[in-house]
Write a protein that holds these residues in place. Structure first.
Motif, PDB file in Angstrom:
ATOM      1  N   GLU A 238       0.856  -1.186   0.000  1.00 42.04           N
ATOM      2  CA  GLU A 238       0.000   0.000   0.000  1.00 42.04           C
ATOM      3  C   GLU A 238       0.892   1.235   0.000  1.00 42.04           C
ATOM      4  O   GLU A 238       2.045   1.190   0.411  1.00 42.04           O
ATOM      5  CB  GLU A 238      -0.908   0.007   1.226  1.00 42.04           C
ATOM      6  N   GLY A 239       0.290   2.326  -0.418  1.00 41.00           N
ATOM      7  CA  GLY A 239       1.067   3.554  -0.581  1.00 41.00           C
ATOM      8  C   GLY A 239       1.503   4.192   0.718  1.00 41.00           C
ATOM      9  O   GLY A 239       2.536   4.837   0.788  1.00 41.00           O
ATOM     10  N   GLY A 240       0.729   4.046   1.752  1.00 39.85           N
ATOM     11  CA  GLY A 240       1.064   4.703   3.005  1.00 39.85           C
ATOM     12  C   GLY A 240       0.549   3.931   4.189  1.00 39.85           C
ATOM     13  O   GLY A 240      -0.185   2.942   4.036  1.00 39.85           O
ATOM     14  N   SER A 243      -3.232   3.590   4.605  1.00 38.20           N
ATOM     15  CA  SER A 243      -3.806   2.650   3.632  1.00 38.20           C
ATOM     16  C   SER A 243      -3.598   1.209   4.093  1.00 38.20           C
ATOM     17  O   SER A 243      -4.485   0.361   3.939  1.00 38.20           O
ATOM     18  CB  SER A 243      -3.164   2.837   2.258  1.00 38.20           C
TER      19      SER A 243
END
Lengths: 352, 509
Positions: A238-240, A243
Motif C-alpha cells: 500500500e502507498g502509506g 492505507s
C-alpha cells in the motif's frame, strides 16, 4: 533479631517500589499462553495537549535557548515521514528566526544520501540508518563519516482486524507469516489456525499488508523481522501507513505492519515478544525503554567535519529539534519523543 | 505551543515558488496542484514544456494579427464541439504530461481526464448499489436515512469534483474525498455504530473505492509523494476527529494560505490560452463552464431523485414523525380490530344469554322435581303423624317428629315460593317482551359493528386520499423540474445558435 527486622523492612520497601514501577507486560503465566488485554494497549492519541504533557513525563529535556539573530538558508532533502516532522518544526523555527529560509523537499529514501554526498542538502531526513555502502561512499569523498542524529522514535506495530483473537506473536512467528525464506528457522505460516486460533479462524487464510521496498519501514522490517530474508510475493503493498491499516481493517484475515501512529478503532495492535520473552504492546513507555522489539528511529543526517561546527543555521535547527520545545512538536505530530539520554547523545555529537 | 502546532498543520503544504522551482515549507515535497506540475515541467526539460514553448511561439503572432478570426474560431468551436465534445479531447488539452514517475508508465492529461471522470461515475455507482442494498428490507428508518445521506453527499461532491476543469485537481480531490470518507466509516468504525450487522457491504465498497482512487493517484504521483499525501490526510483527520461529513473537503483545504483560485492557475499553467488574449481566455472559460454544466445536467435527474429519497428518509427517521406514524399504525390496527372485537362481544353476549336461558330452563325442571319430592314427603309425614298419635296412646314419650315437620313445612313454603318465582321466570322467558329485548341488544350490537366498519373504511379512505395528493404534488414537481430543464436546454440551444450564426457571419465577412 534487629538485623532481621531491618532486612524485612528493606525487602518490603523494595517489593513496593518494584511493584509500583513494574512495566505493563503480560505476567504470571507461561510464555506460550500470555495474553494482553485490549485495555492495556495505550496508543498515542491525537490530542496535542495530551501529547505535550506526556512528552516529559519521564525525562527532563533542556529548554531551547534562542540565539540573538540568525539568517541563512537550510536545504532539506529526504524521506517523506521524517520530512513531515522537519516541516512541522520548520514552522516554529521560522517564527523565531524569520530571516532563515528553509527549503524542504521530500523524496524517495535513496535520494537523500546522494544529495548529502553531492552537497545539495544541508540536512537529510531519514527513516532508517544509513547503509554501510552509503556511509562508505560519503567517507570516501570527505574523509570522515556523516553524522546521523536521532530526532524521534517510532514503532512498527503489527495490526490485525479488531475481531482477531490472536493473543501475541513472536518475531519468529512474524518471519513465518511474512517471509518466504524463513531465515529465523521457523515454518511457513499461512493460516490463522497455525497460530493456535480455533473455530472459524482455523482455516482462514492470512492476508499480508505492508509498505513497498522503497519505504524505510519495509527495509527495517526486513532486517529486524525477516533477518534480511525476502517478503512473500503475496504481500499487498500500500502507498502509506493509513492505507495499510485500512486494508487490515477491511479484511478479517489480514495482518499488516505500519507505524504505530496509524492505529485506529477498527484494528487491534498485536503484542510482540520482547527480548526477555514477555509480550509488549507499543506504548510510549515500552518504546522509550526499548522493550517493544520493533523500534525504529527517525534520523537527520548532516555533513559535519570533526571538531568543526556545521555551516549555516542548520546547527541551530537541530539544537531546537533536540530541545524540550522541539520534542513537544515531535509528540504533537504523533511521533514518539526521545528520552533524555538519546537527546543528550545527539546534542553531544553536534558539539563535538 | 498548541496554536503553533495547529498552524503548522494548516501551513504544512503552503508553498512558494522560487528560482529553483518548488521550495518552501514542506510542501515542495508534495505537488500542490500546479506548482508541482510546473516543477515537473521544469524537471524534464525535453518534455512537454518544450512543446508548450513552441506552441506559444507559434501562437504569439497569431494573437496580434488574427485575433478576431481566432475569436470566431473559438466561438465556433464552443458551439460546434465544445458543448458536446468529450472532456478528454487531446486536441483541446494538448500534450502536457503530468508528473509521471520514471517507473510507472507516463500518463497524459487527456487520459487522466478520462480516468478521473470514469472513476467518479464508477464510485458513485458503487456507492449507490451499496446504499440500496443497505436500505433494502431494512426496518430501521435511521439506517435508511444514513445510507441515503451518505450516497447523496458523496454523489453530489464526487460529481462536483468530476466537473472540475482540471484533471490533476480532480484526481487529488477524488483521492481526498474517497480517503476521508473511508477513514470516517471504516477506520473510526462509524460503520459499526450506524449499520450494525450490515457493515460488511459498506466496508467493502468504501475500501474498494479508496484503493481505486489511490491506484489512480499512483499513475501520477511518485511513491514518496503518495506516502506524503497519505500522511497529510491522516494528519488532517487527526486534527478533525469529529467531522463526519467529510465529502465536502477538497485538496485545496490542505493548501490554506495559498490564496489563489485553482481555476485561474489551471488556465495559467496550461499555456494553451496564454497568448490568445483576454477574449480567448473568456471563451475558454465559457467552454469550461458549459462543459461543467452539461456534465452536471446529465447527472442531475439521478441526484434529484436521490435527494428526494433522502428527504423522505430523513422525514421518516425524525422522532416526531416516527411517533406519529407509530400512533397512526396503532390507530389503524385498532380500527382493523374493531369489527372483530364487536363481533366477539356480540358472540359473548349471545352465549351468556343462551347460558342464562339454559339455567332458567334447568331451574324449571328442578322445581318440578322438588314438587314431586314434596308430595312424597307429605305422604311420608302423614304416616308419621299416624305413628305419633299411636305413641301418645301408649303412655310413653314417642319420637317427636313435629319439630322436623315444622322445619319441613317451612322448607315447603320456601320451595313453593321459589317455584312461583321460577314459574314467573319461565313466563318471562316465554313472553314476547323478552324476545323484544333480545332483539334490541342484537340490533344495537349490529349497528355498532356497522358503524365501526364505516369509520374504519373512512379512515383508510382518508389516508389513501392524502397519499394520492402527496404523490400528485411530487409528480407535479417532477414535471415542473423537467420543464425547467427543457427550457434551460432550449434557451442554451438558442443562445448557441445565435452565437453560431454570428460566427458564420463573422467568417463570411
Amino acid at each position: 533479631m534487629t538485623w532481621l527486622h531491618l532486612m524485612m523492612v528493606i525487602a518490603l520497601v523494595c517489593a513496593v517500589v518494584v511493584g509500583c514501577s513494574s512495566p505493563p507486560v503480560i505476567d504470571g503465566r507461561g510464555a506460550s499462553d500470555q495474553v494482553v488485554h485490549n485495555a492495556d494497549i495505550a496508543l498515542p492519541v491525537a490530542e496535542g495537549d495530551a501529547n505535550s504533557t506526556r512528552v516529559l513525563s519521564g525525562d527532563v529535556l533542556p529548554p531551547y535557548e534562542p540565539v540573538p539573530s540568525l539568517s541563512g538558508k537550510i536545504t532539506s532533502i529526504g524521506e517523506s515521514t521524517t520530512t513531515n516532522l522537519v516541516a512541522r518544526v520548520t514552522v516554529e523555527f521560522r517564527r523565531m528566526y524569520p530571516d532563515v529560509t528553509l527549503q524542504v523537499t521530500a523524496s524517495p529514501i535513496s535520494i537523500g544520501p546522494s544529495a548529502l554526498l553531492e552537497g545539495r542538502a544541508d540536512i537529510v531526513p531519514m527513516s532508517r540508518p544509513l547503509t554501510p555502502e552509503e556511509v562508505q561512499s560519503f567517507t570516501k569523498k570527505y574523509g570522515y563519516p556523516p553524522i546521523e542524529i536521532k530526532v524521534a522514535a517510532d514503532a512498527l506495530a503489527i495490526y490485525v482486524e479488531k475481531g482477531n483473537p490472536v493473543p501475541g506473536l513472536t518475531l519468529g512467528q512474524l518471519d513465518g507469516i511474512f517471509s518466504r525464506t524463513q531465515r529465523r528457522g521457523g515454518s511457513s505460516i499461512e493460516k490463522w489456525g497455525q497460530l493456535g486460533l480455533t473455530g472459524e479462524w482455523t482455516d482462514r487464510q492470512i492476508t499480508l499488508y505492508g509498505y513497498g521496498p522503497e519505504d524505510g519501514a519495509y527495509q527495517i522490517f526486513q532486517q529486524q523481522v525477516l533477518d534480511g530474508g525476502a517478503f512473500r510475493l503475496s504481500l499487498r503493498v500500500e502507498g502509506g501507513g493509513s492505507s495499510i491499516v485500512q486494508g487490515v481493517a477491511a479484511d478479517p484475515g489480514a495482518i499488516g505492519f505500519a507505524s504505530v501512529f496509524f492505529a485506529c478503532k477498527r484494528v487491534r495492535v498485536v503484542p510482540l515478544a520482547g527480548a526477555d520473552g514477555r509480550f509488549y504492546v507499543p506504548t510510549e513507555g515500552n518504546i522509550r525503554r526499548h522493550r517493544y522489539p520493533l523500534i525504529r528511529f527517525l534520523y537527520i543526517c548532516v555533513n559535519k567535519p570533526p571538531r568543526q561546527p556545521l555551516d549555516g543555521p542548520a546547527t541551530e535547527f537541530l539544537r531546537f529539534l533536540l530541545s524540550r520545545e522541539g520534542q513537544q512538536i515531535v509528540a504533537a505530530g504523533g511521533n514518539i519523543p526521545l528520552n533524555a539520554a538519546t537527546v543528550e547523545q545527539g546534542r553531544r555529537s553536534l558539539a563535538e | 505551543m498548541m496554536r503553533i502546532v495547529a498552524e503548522s498543520a494548516n501551513r504544512l503544504v503552503s508553498a512558494s515558488i522560487t528560482e529553483h522551482g518548488i521550495t518552501a515549507e514542506m510542501c515542495a515535497a508534495l505537488p500542490c496542484e500546479h506548482e508541482w506540475w510546473s516543477h515537473e515541467l521544469q524537471r524534464r526539460p525535453n518534455r512537454p514544456h518544450t512543446v508548450f514553448r513552441r506552441a506559444n511561439q507559434f501562437a504569439a503572432p497569431l494573437a496580434g494579427r488574427l485575433l478576431p478570426a481566432l475569436l470566431g474560431v473559438c466561438i465556433a468551436s464552443l458551439v460546434c464541439g465544445g458543448c458536446s465534445a468529450p472532456a478528454g479531447n487531446p486536441a483541446k488539452e494538448g500534450p502536457r504530461q503530468v508528473g509521471a514517475t520514471d517507473v510507472n508508465q507516463p500518463i497524459g492529461s487527456a487520459e487522466l481526464d478520462e480516468l478521473t471522470r470514469a472513476f467518479a461515475d464508477r464510485y458513485v455507482g458503487l456507492l449507490a448499489s451499496t446504499c440500496d442494498a443497505l436500505k433494502k428490507d431494512n426496518p430501521d428508518p435511521v439506517q435508511r436515512r444514513e445510507a441515503q445521506v451518505l450516497m447523496v453527499d458523496c454523489a453530489t461532491n464526487v460529481y462536483d469534483i468530476a466537473s472540475n476543469a482540471d484533471a490533476f485537481t480532480r484526481m487529488l480531490d477524488l483521492v481526498v474525498v474517497t480517503t476521508l470518507v473511508s477513514q470516517v466509516w471504516i477506520d473510526d468504525d462509524r460503520v459499526a455504530e450506524v449499520f450494525a450487522g450490515r457493515e460488511e457491504l459498506l466496508i467493502r465498497a468504501l475500501h474498494h473505492g479508496r484503493v481505486e482512487a489511490w491506484a489512480l493517484a499512483a499513475q501520477v504521483l511518485r511513491p514518496d509523494q503518495i506516502d506524503l499525501l497519505d500522511y497529510l490526510l491522516w494528519d488532517w483527520r487527526r486534527h478533525n476527529p469529529d467531522m463526519v461529513r467529510v465529502s465536502f473537503v477538497r485538496f485545496s483545504n490542505f493548501a490554506i494560505g495559498r490564496g489563489k483560485s485553482a481555476n485561474s492557475e489551471v488556465l495559467a499553467a496550461s499555456g494553451l490560452y496564454a497568448n490568445v488574449g483576454r477574449q480567448g481566455q473568456a471563451v475558454a472559460e465559457a467552454r469550461l463552464l458549459t462543459e461543467r454544466m452539461f456534465y452536471m445536467l446529465k447527472r442531475e435527474p439521478n441526484l434529484l431523485r436521490w435527494q428526494v429519497e433522502a428527504i423522505k428518509d430523513n422525514t421518516l427517521a425524525t422522532p416526531e414523525v416516527g411517533n406519529g406514524l407509530t400512533d397512526f399504525h396503532r390507530l389503524t390496527e385498532q380500527v382493523e380490530q374493531l369489527p372483530k372485537n364487536v363481533a366477539a362481544e356480540r358472540q359473548a353476549i349471545l352465549a351468556a344469554l343462551t347460558e342464562a336461558n339454559g339455567v332458567v330452563t334447568s331451574l324449571g325442571q328442578t322445581s318440578n322435581s322438588i314438587n314431586e319430592m314434596l308430595k312424597t314427603a307429605d305422604t311420608l309425614f302423614a304416616r308419621y303423624d299416624t305413628w305419633d298419635r299411636w305413641g301418645i296412646a301408649q303412655g310413653s314419650r314417642p319420637f317427636d317428629i313435629r319439630e322436623y315437620m315444622e322445619g319441613l313445612k317451612e322448607l315447603a313454603v320456601a320451595v313453593g315460593k321459589m317455584n312461583d318465582m321460577l314459574k314467573s321466570s319461565n313466563e318471562l322467558l316465554g313472553s314476547s317482551e323478552w324476545d323484544r329485548r333480545i332483539q334490541q341488544v342484537s340490533q344495537s350490537a349490529d349497528e355498532r359493528m356497522k358503524m365501526a366498519a364505516e369509520q374504519s373504511q373512512r379512515v383508510v379512505h382518508d389516508a389513501f386520499w392524502r397519499v394520492y395528493v402527496a404523490i400528485s404534488i411530487l409528480f407535479a414537481m417532477f414535471i415542473l423540474c423537467l420543464m425547467a430543464v427543457f427550457l434551460v436546454i432550449r434557451r442554451l440551444r438558442i443562445v448557441a445558435g445565435n452565437a453560431s450564426d454570428a460566427g458564420r457571419k463573422e467568417m463570411s465577412k
